[in-house]
Scaffold this motif. Structure first.
Motif, PDB file in Angstrom:
ATOM      1  N   ILE A  17      39.144  31.932  47.161  1.00 54.84           N
ATOM      2  CA  ILE A  17      38.062  31.226  46.459  1.00 54.84           C
ATOM      3  C   ILE A  17      38.082  29.732  46.813  1.00 54.84           C
ATOM      4  O   ILE A  17      37.031  29.120  47.036  1.00 54.84           O
ATOM      5  CB  ILE A  17      38.176  31.422  44.930  1.00 54.84           C
ATOM      6  CG1 ILE A  17      38.135  32.912  44.590  1.00 54.84           C
ATOM      7  CG2 ILE A  17      37.045  30.685  44.204  1.00 54.84           C
ATOM      8  CD1 ILE A  17      38.438  33.234  43.129  1.00 54.84           C
ATOM      9  N   ASP A  37      47.591  22.563  49.127  1.00 52.74           N
ATOM     10  CA  ASP A  37      47.977  23.976  49.202  1.00 52.74           C
ATOM     11  C   ASP A  37      49.375  24.100  49.779  1.00 52.74           C
ATOM     12  O   ASP A  37      49.713  23.435  50.752  1.00 52.74           O
ATOM     13  CB  ASP A  37      46.953  24.756  50.063  1.00 52.74           C
ATOM     14  CG  ASP A  37      47.017  26.245  49.817  1.00 52.74           C
ATOM     15  OD1 ASP A  37      48.076  26.852  50.071  1.00 52.74           O
ATOM     16  OD2 ASP A  37      46.008  26.817  49.363  1.00 52.74           O
ATOM     17  N   THR A  40      51.073  29.664  51.006  1.00 55.51           N
ATOM     18  CA  THR A  40      51.853  30.887  50.780  1.00 55.51           C
ATOM     19  C   THR A  40      51.310  32.002  51.668  1.00 55.51           C
ATOM     20  O   THR A  40      50.331  31.807  52.405  1.00 55.51           O
ATOM     21  CB  THR A  40      51.745  31.362  49.314  1.00 55.51           C
ATOM     22  OG1 THR A  40      50.406  31.839  49.108  1.00 55.51           O
ATOM     23  CG2 THR A  40      52.082  30.248  48.327  1.00 55.51           C
ATOM     24  N   ASP A  64      53.295  21.681  47.348  1.00 54.53           N
ATOM     25  CA  ASP A  64      53.496  22.610  46.237  1.00 54.53           C
ATOM     26  C   ASP A  64      53.051  21.903  44.952  1.00 54.53           C
ATOM     27  O   ASP A  64      53.498  20.776  44.690  1.00 54.53           O
ATOM     28  CB  ASP A  64      54.991  22.958  46.183  1.00 54.53           C
ATOM     29  CG  ASP A  64      55.313  24.055  45.177  1.00 54.53           C
ATOM     30  OD1 ASP A  64      54.558  24.214  44.203  1.00 54.53           O
ATOM     31  OD2 ASP A  64      56.343  24.727  45.374  1.00 54.53           O
ATOM     32  N   ILE A  65      52.222  22.541  44.152  1.00 54.99           N
ATOM     33  CA  ILE A  65      51.770  21.876  42.915  1.00 54.99           C
ATOM     34  C   ILE A  65      52.910  21.712  41.906  1.00 54.99           C
ATOM     35  O   ILE A  65      52.739  21.039  40.888  1.00 54.99           O
ATOM     36  CB  ILE A  65      50.563  22.577  42.248  1.00 54.99           C
ATOM     37  CG1 ILE A  65      50.868  24.049  41.954  1.00 54.99           C
ATOM     38  CG2 ILE A  65      49.308  22.399  43.070  1.00 54.99           C
ATOM     39  CD1 ILE A  65      49.923  24.665  40.920  1.00 54.99           C
ATOM     40  N   LEU A  86      42.667  25.585  41.667  1.00 51.62           N
ATOM     41  CA  LEU A  86      42.670  27.022  41.941  1.00 51.62           C
ATOM     42  C   LEU A  86      44.032  27.550  42.365  1.00 51.62           C
ATOM     43  O   LEU A  86      44.230  28.771  42.412  1.00 51.62           O
ATOM     44  CB  LEU A  86      41.676  27.346  43.056  1.00 51.62           C
ATOM     45  CG  LEU A  86      40.210  27.051  42.781  1.00 51.62           C
ATOM     46  CD1 LEU A  86      39.681  26.014  43.757  1.00 51.62           C
ATOM     47  CD2 LEU A  86      39.367  28.310  42.846  1.00 51.62           C
ATOM     48  N   SER A  90      48.047  35.167  42.642  1.00 54.56           N
ATOM     49  CA  SER A  90      46.838  35.783  42.110  1.00 54.56           C
ATOM     50  C   SER A  90      46.804  37.310  42.114  1.00 54.56           C
ATOM     51  O   SER A  90      45.815  37.890  41.674  1.00 54.56           O
ATOM     52  CB  SER A  90      45.628  35.268  42.905  1.00 54.56           C
ATOM     53  OG  SER A  90      45.647  35.805  44.210  1.00 54.56           O
ATOM     54  N   TYR A 164      50.546  38.479  35.549  1.00 53.57           N
ATOM     55  CA  TYR A 164      49.556  37.561  36.132  1.00 53.57           C
ATOM     56  C   TYR A 164      48.650  36.980  35.052  1.00 53.57           C
ATOM     57  O   TYR A 164      48.517  35.756  34.918  1.00 53.57           O
ATOM     58  CB  TYR A 164      48.708  38.292  37.197  1.00 53.57           C
ATOM     59  CG  TYR A 164      47.425  37.558  37.551  1.00 53.57           C
ATOM     60  CD1 TYR A 164      47.467  36.337  38.214  1.00 53.57           C
ATOM     61  CD2 TYR A 164      46.170  38.084  37.213  1.00 53.57           C
ATOM     62  CE1 TYR A 164      46.288  35.649  38.533  1.00 53.57           C
ATOM     63  CE2 TYR A 164      44.999  37.417  37.532  1.00 53.57           C
ATOM     64  CZ  TYR A 164      45.054  36.190  38.184  1.00 53.57           C
ATOM     65  OH  TYR A 164      43.903  35.525  38.494  1.00 53.57           O
ATOM     66  N   LYS A 168      48.216  33.111  33.610  1.00 52.47           N
ATOM     67  CA  LYS A 168      46.936  32.371  33.632  1.00 52.47           C
ATOM     68  C   LYS A 168      46.538  31.963  32.210  1.00 52.47           C
ATOM     69  O   LYS A 168      46.042  30.854  31.988  1.00 52.47           O
ATOM     70  CB  LYS A 168      45.823  33.230  34.257  1.00 52.47           C
ATOM     71  CG  LYS A 168      45.963  33.486  35.737  1.00 52.47           C
ATOM     72  CD  LYS A 168      45.916  32.241  36.603  1.00 52.47           C
ATOM     73  CE  LYS A 168      44.552  31.565  36.620  1.00 52.47           C
ATOM     74  NZ  LYS A 168      44.525  30.434  37.597  1.00 52.47           N
ATOM     75  N   ASN A 194      36.222  38.524  41.971  1.00 50.29           N
ATOM     76  CA  ASN A 194      35.460  38.006  43.114  1.00 50.29           C
ATOM     77  C   ASN A 194      35.629  38.921  44.323  1.00 50.29           C
ATOM     78  O   ASN A 194      36.652  39.586  44.471  1.00 50.29           O
ATOM     79  CB  ASN A 194      36.001  36.638  43.526  1.00 50.29           C
ATOM     80  CG  ASN A 194      35.532  35.508  42.629  1.00 50.29           C
ATOM     81  OD1 ASN A 194      35.290  34.403  43.101  1.00 50.29           O
ATOM     82  ND2 ASN A 194      35.414  35.749  41.331  1.00 50.29           N
TER      83      ASN A 194
HETATM   84  P1  NAD Z   1      44.460  33.404  46.568  1.00 51.67           P
HETATM   85  O1  NAD Z   1      45.738  34.107  46.286  1.00 51.67           O
HETATM   86  O2  NAD Z   1      43.559  33.922  47.629  1.00 51.67           O
HETATM   87  O3  NAD Z   1      44.769  31.879  46.935  1.00 51.67           O
HETATM   88  C1  NAD Z   1      45.687  31.102  46.228  1.00 51.67           C
HETATM   89  C2  NAD Z   1      46.001  29.857  47.049  1.00 51.67           C
HETATM   90  O4  NAD Z   1      46.906  29.057  46.266  1.00 51.67           O
HETATM   91  C3  NAD Z   1      46.702  30.161  48.379  1.00 51.67           C
HETATM   92  O5  NAD Z   1      46.101  29.436  49.432  1.00 51.67           O
HETATM   93  C4  NAD Z   1      48.136  29.711  48.144  1.00 51.67           C
HETATM   94  O6  NAD Z   1      48.770  29.237  49.323  1.00 51.67           O
HETATM   95  C5  NAD Z   1      47.951  28.608  47.116  1.00 51.67           C
HETATM   96  N1  NAD Z   1      49.167  28.399  46.307  1.00 51.67           N
HETATM   97  C6  NAD Z   1      49.923  29.339  45.694  1.00 51.67           C
HETATM   98  N2  NAD Z   1      50.973  28.763  45.079  1.00 51.67           N
HETATM   99  C7  NAD Z   1      50.856  27.427  45.287  1.00 51.67           C
HETATM  100  C8  NAD Z   1      51.623  26.302  44.888  1.00 51.67           C
HETATM  101  N3  NAD Z   1      52.740  26.437  44.160  1.00 51.67           N
HETATM  102  N4  NAD Z   1      51.211  25.075  45.269  1.00 51.67           N
HETATM  103  C9  NAD Z   1      50.093  24.919  46.021  1.00 51.67           C
HETATM  104  N5  NAD Z   1      49.343  25.951  46.447  1.00 51.67           N
HETATM  105  C10 NAD Z   1      49.714  27.191  46.076  1.00 51.67           C
HETATM  106  O7  NAD Z   1      43.712  33.317  45.169  1.00 51.67           O
HETATM  107  P2  NAD Z   1      42.154  33.383  44.856  1.00 51.67           P
HETATM  108  O8  NAD Z   1      41.740  34.782  44.735  1.00 51.67           O
HETATM  109  O9  NAD Z   1      41.434  32.482  45.782  1.00 51.67           O
HETATM  110  O10 NAD Z   1      42.126  32.758  43.383  1.00 51.67           O
HETATM  111  C11 NAD Z   1      42.055  31.351  43.196  1.00 51.67           C
HETATM  112  C12 NAD Z   1      42.079  31.039  41.721  1.00 51.67           C
HETATM  113  O11 NAD Z   1      40.997  31.658  41.067  1.00 51.67           O
HETATM  114  C13 NAD Z   1      43.349  31.505  40.997  1.00 51.67           C
HETATM  115  O12 NAD Z   1      43.723  30.513  40.088  1.00 51.67           O
HETATM  116  C14 NAD Z   1      42.915  32.779  40.307  1.00 51.67           C
HETATM  117  O13 NAD Z   1      43.683  32.985  39.139  1.00 51.67           O
HETATM  118  C15 NAD Z   1      41.476  32.453  39.981  1.00 51.67           C
HETATM  119  N6  NAD Z   1      40.578  33.622  39.893  1.00 51.67           N
HETATM  120  C16 NAD Z   1      40.552  34.556  40.893  1.00 51.67           C
HETATM  121  C17 NAD Z   1      39.680  35.635  40.795  1.00 51.67           C
HETATM  122  C18 NAD Z   1      39.588  36.672  41.912  1.00 51.67           C
HETATM  123  O14 NAD Z   1      38.903  37.679  41.734  1.00 51.67           O
HETATM  124  N7  NAD Z   1      40.200  36.463  43.063  1.00 51.67           N
HETATM  125  C19 NAD Z   1      38.839  35.756  39.693  1.00 51.67           C
HETATM  126  C20 NAD Z   1      38.898  34.775  38.689  1.00 51.67           C
HETATM  127  C21 NAD Z   1      39.761  33.718  38.807  1.00 51.67           C
END
Ligand code: NAD
Length: 366
Positions: A17, A37, A40, A64-65, A86, A90, A164, A168, A194
């Motif tokens: 996302i 980012d 990971t 790393d956050i 974000l 996840s 998870y 959140k 998504n």
């Molecule tokens: P994703 O797993 O595709 O991407 C997560 C990103 O965060 C990755 O690029 C990873 O490298 C980075 N990351 C992980 N740990 C980290 C850290 N400690 N420091 C810095 N970066 C770090 O996830 P996504 O599907 O893109 O989801 C993004 C956000 O949206 C998340 O917070 C998730 O909870 C939320 N969300 C996702 C969905 C969905 O359907 N995918 C729906 C609603 C909400």
């Protein structure tokens, strides 16, 4: 990157996302983006295509956050007007096998980001404080599972069921508290499932597309009747832009496209689209569907009522499930190199999250 442009931080911008959000901002605004980012397993730098990555409006900070000092330096250096948060672990199945990373990133990481955002916010002039916003991106899974009727609203009680969603939910509460207690101007969005381009192959839709193309079995959890409410990722990116720009401080916004489907129906539709777009000499792809053991604690139904976002901020999903799914399947067919690189780098698509007996007795907990 010029100090005079408007700048926002996007954490997790190399993920599914986050990369859609960055592509959207770079294509439709003059805002500069700092992508924070950790890179990971779930990240892909190729999710932000070359021309966009080369602009002076885009910077990648491999950070790393959970690293407060590094975040402090980034805030001091780039002085953003907003943050879209974000970054997270996840994948529900992974959270069952190894919850620790979820606690670290989703809870401690969000806490660290809030602390550093607050520290920075307090250095801003009053006029800059008026416009600064932090948007925390969350999920409808924090609300738990619905019965056959109704939909989650912003008033729904929190009842997370997986590690998870619990992590959140905790992060949502932290964001709310930092807004109420320290007056950090925050917003929260809770979005449904998504789908779309650049989604890591472990998630339902790309998992099924890729396995079907390889003539592998299509494993549907349980009876396949669990319901999810699907939103095309670019509609989510637009919603986040709208909430950051126009949302009311301290408010929560549900984001969803009113596209409820059972998992079995989603897999059936993927099969039908592949049969049409790239027929197999071995016959209909639905012959590959097999029912496998259910996910422990598998929520039965999610549905999102997004009418507050539609009514108050004028956002509306552009794609319905049929149009969005066809775009998605076409994208995976046209971009095999993207997902083949992920498979070649070691991702083996094996089943996760079954709570193996070894994990239950503590041997594999962590
Ligand atoms: P994703 O797993 O595709 O991407 C997560 C990103 O965060 C990755 O690029 C990873 O490298 C980075 N990351 C992980 N740990 C980290 C850290 N400690 N420091 C810095 N970066 C770090 O996830 P996504 O599907 O893109 O989801 C993004 C956000 O949206 C998340 O917070 C998730 O909870 C939320 N969300 C996702 C969905 C969905 O359907 N995918 C729906 C609603 C909400």
């Amino acid at each position: 990157m010029s100090q005079h442009q408007s700048t926002i931080f996007v954490t997790g911008g190399a993920g599914f996302i986050g990369s859609a959000v960055i592509r959207h901002f770079l294509a439709t605004t003059s805002t500069a983006i700092v992508n924070i980012d950790k890179l990971t397993y779930a990240s892909s730098l190729d999710s932000i295509p070359e021309p966009a990555r080369q602009t002076s409006r885009y910077v990648l900070a491999r950070t790393d956050i959970c690293d407060g000092e590094a975040l402090r330096e980034l805030f001091a250096r780039y002085r953003p007007q907003g943050v879209i948060h974000l970054a997270a672990e996840s994948h529900v199945d992974r959270s069952i096998d190894g919850p620790q990373e979820f606690i670290k990133t989703n809870i401690n990481g969000t806490f660290t980001l809030l602390q550093e955002a607050l520290r920075y916010f307090r250095t801003l002039a009053p006029s800059e404080r008026k416009t600064f916003r932090l948007l925390h991106v969350s999920t409808d899974e924090v609300f738990g599972s619905l019965g056959p009727e109704g939909a989650f609203t912003e008033q729904s009680a929190y009842a997370p069921n997986s590690p998870y969603s619990a992590s959140k939910a905790a992060s949502d509460h932290l964001v709310r508290a930092w807004c109420e207690t320290y007056e950090l101007p925050c917003l929260i969005s809770n979005c449904s499932n998504n789908y779309g381009p650049y989604q890591f192959p472990e998630k339902l839709i790309p998992h099924m597309i890729i396995r079907a193309l390889a003539e592998e079995s299509l494993p549907v959890y349980g009876d396949g009747q669990n319901v999810r409410d699907w939103l095309y990722v670019e509609d989510h990116a637009r919603a986040l832009q709208t909430i950051l720009a126009h949302g009311k401080i301290g408010e929560t916004y549900n984001v969803g496209g009113r596209n409820e489907r059972t998992n079995l129906n989603v897999v059936d539709r993927v099969c039908l689209l592949l049969d049409r777009l790239q027929p197999s000499s071995r016959g209909d792809r639905s012959r590959l569907i097999s029912f496998v053991a259910d996910r422990p604690g598998h929520d039965r139904r999610y549905a999102i009522d997004a009418s507050k976002l539609e009514r108050e901020l004028g956002w509306k999903a552009n794609e319905n499930f049929e149009s969005g799914l066809e775009k998605t399947v076409r994208w995976y067919l046209a971009n095999k190199a993207w997902w083949q690189a992920i498979r070649q780098s070691g991702y083996d698509a094996s089943r996760l999250g079954l709570v193996a007996p070894a994990a239950q007795d503590g041997a594999r907990l962590g």
